[in-house]
Write a protein that holds these residues in place. Sequence first.
Motif, PDB file in Angstrom:
ATOM      1  N   ALA A   1      41.226  45.383  37.152  1.00 37.03           N
ATOM      2  CA  ALA A   1      40.790  45.475  35.754  1.00 37.03           C
ATOM      3  C   ALA A   1      41.158  44.203  34.995  1.00 37.03           C
ATOM      4  N   ARG A   2      42.355  43.710  35.221  1.00 36.09           N
ATOM      5  CA  ARG A   2      42.808  42.486  34.539  1.00 36.09           C
ATOM      6  C   ARG A   2      41.950  41.295  34.958  1.00 36.09           C
ATOM      7  N   ILE A   3      41.663  41.204  36.259  1.00 34.00           N
ATOM      8  CA  ILE A   3      40.844  40.111  36.766  1.00 34.00           C
ATOM      9  C   ILE A   3      39.434  40.184  36.185  1.00 34.00           C
ATOM     10  N   ALA A   4      38.856  41.383  36.128  1.00 35.00           N
ATOM     11  CA  ALA A   4      37.507  41.545  35.571  1.00 35.00           C
ATOM     12  C   ALA A   4      37.466  41.097  34.120  1.00 35.00           C
ATOM     13  N   LYS A   5      38.494  41.459  33.361  1.00 33.56           N
ATOM     14  CA  LYS A   5      38.550  41.063  31.949  1.00 33.56           C
ATOM     15  C   LYS A   5      38.632  39.544  31.816  1.00 33.56           C
ATOM     16  N   LEU A   6      39.494  38.909  32.606  1.00 38.19           N
ATOM     17  CA  LEU A   6      39.627  37.455  32.547  1.00 38.19           C
ATOM     18  C   LEU A   6      38.337  36.760  32.980  1.00 38.19           C
ATOM     19  N   ARG A   7      37.649  37.305  34.000  1.00 31.98           N
ATOM     20  CA  ARG A   7      36.374  36.721  34.437  1.00 31.98           C
ATOM     21  C   ARG A   7      35.338  36.822  33.329  1.00 31.98           C
ATOM     22  N   ALA A   8      35.298  37.968  32.642  1.00 31.52           N
ATOM     23  CA  ALA A   8      34.337  38.170  31.546  1.00 31.52           C
ATOM     24  C   ALA A   8      34.594  37.186  30.420  1.00 31.52           C
ATOM     25  N   GLU A   9      35.872  36.862  30.191  1.00 32.49           N
ATOM     26  CA  GLU A   9      36.224  35.914  29.138  1.00 32.49           C
ATOM     27  C   GLU A   9      36.106  34.458  29.596  1.00 32.49           C
ATOM     28  N   GLY A  10      35.810  34.255  30.878  1.00 32.92           N
ATOM     29  CA  GLY A  10      35.710  32.900  31.418  1.00 32.92           C
ATOM     30  C   GLY A  10      37.051  32.246  31.626  1.00 32.92           C
ATOM     31  N   LYS A  11      38.111  33.023  31.732  1.00 34.83           N
ATOM     32  CA  LYS A  11      39.452  32.465  31.884  1.00 34.83           C
ATOM     33  C   LYS A  11      40.002  32.589  33.305  1.00 34.83           C
ATOM     34  N   TRP A  12      39.282  33.271  34.208  1.00 34.44           N
ATOM     35  CA  TRP A  12      39.764  33.437  35.580  1.00 34.44           C
ATOM     36  C   TRP A  12      39.451  32.160  36.343  1.00 34.44           C
ATOM     37  N   PRO A  13      40.476  31.499  36.914  1.00 34.77           N
ATOM     38  CA  PRO A  13      40.254  30.182  37.506  1.00 34.77           C
ATOM     39  C   PRO A  13      39.519  30.176  38.841  1.00 34.77           C
ATOM     40  N   PHE A  14      39.266  31.335  39.449  1.00 35.00           N
ATOM     41  CA  PHE A  14      38.655  31.326  40.774  1.00 35.00           C
ATOM     42  C   PHE A  14      37.277  31.831  40.722  1.00 35.00           C
TER      43      PHE A  14
END
Length: 64
Positions: free
Chosen positions: A51-64
């Motif tokens: 869930a945390r990773i999905a949220k960061l990806r949606a915000e464009g903040k997930w580095p991978f």
Amino acid sequence: MALAISNIPILTDAVAESFVKKAEEAERNRGSIDFTRQHSEWSGFDMRNAARIAKLRAEGKWPF
């Protein structure tokens, strides 16, 4: 202002022999570290934090 040229240290006698023995031993034991515990600790990281990773990806903040 020029800097002094420093000498390169050279190993001699017992110190040199000890260095060579340790280097040969390290070469023989190369790749002998067992990372099983670390792998098991991190293997479920994506699942536990999906869930945390999905949220960061949606915000464009997930580095991978």
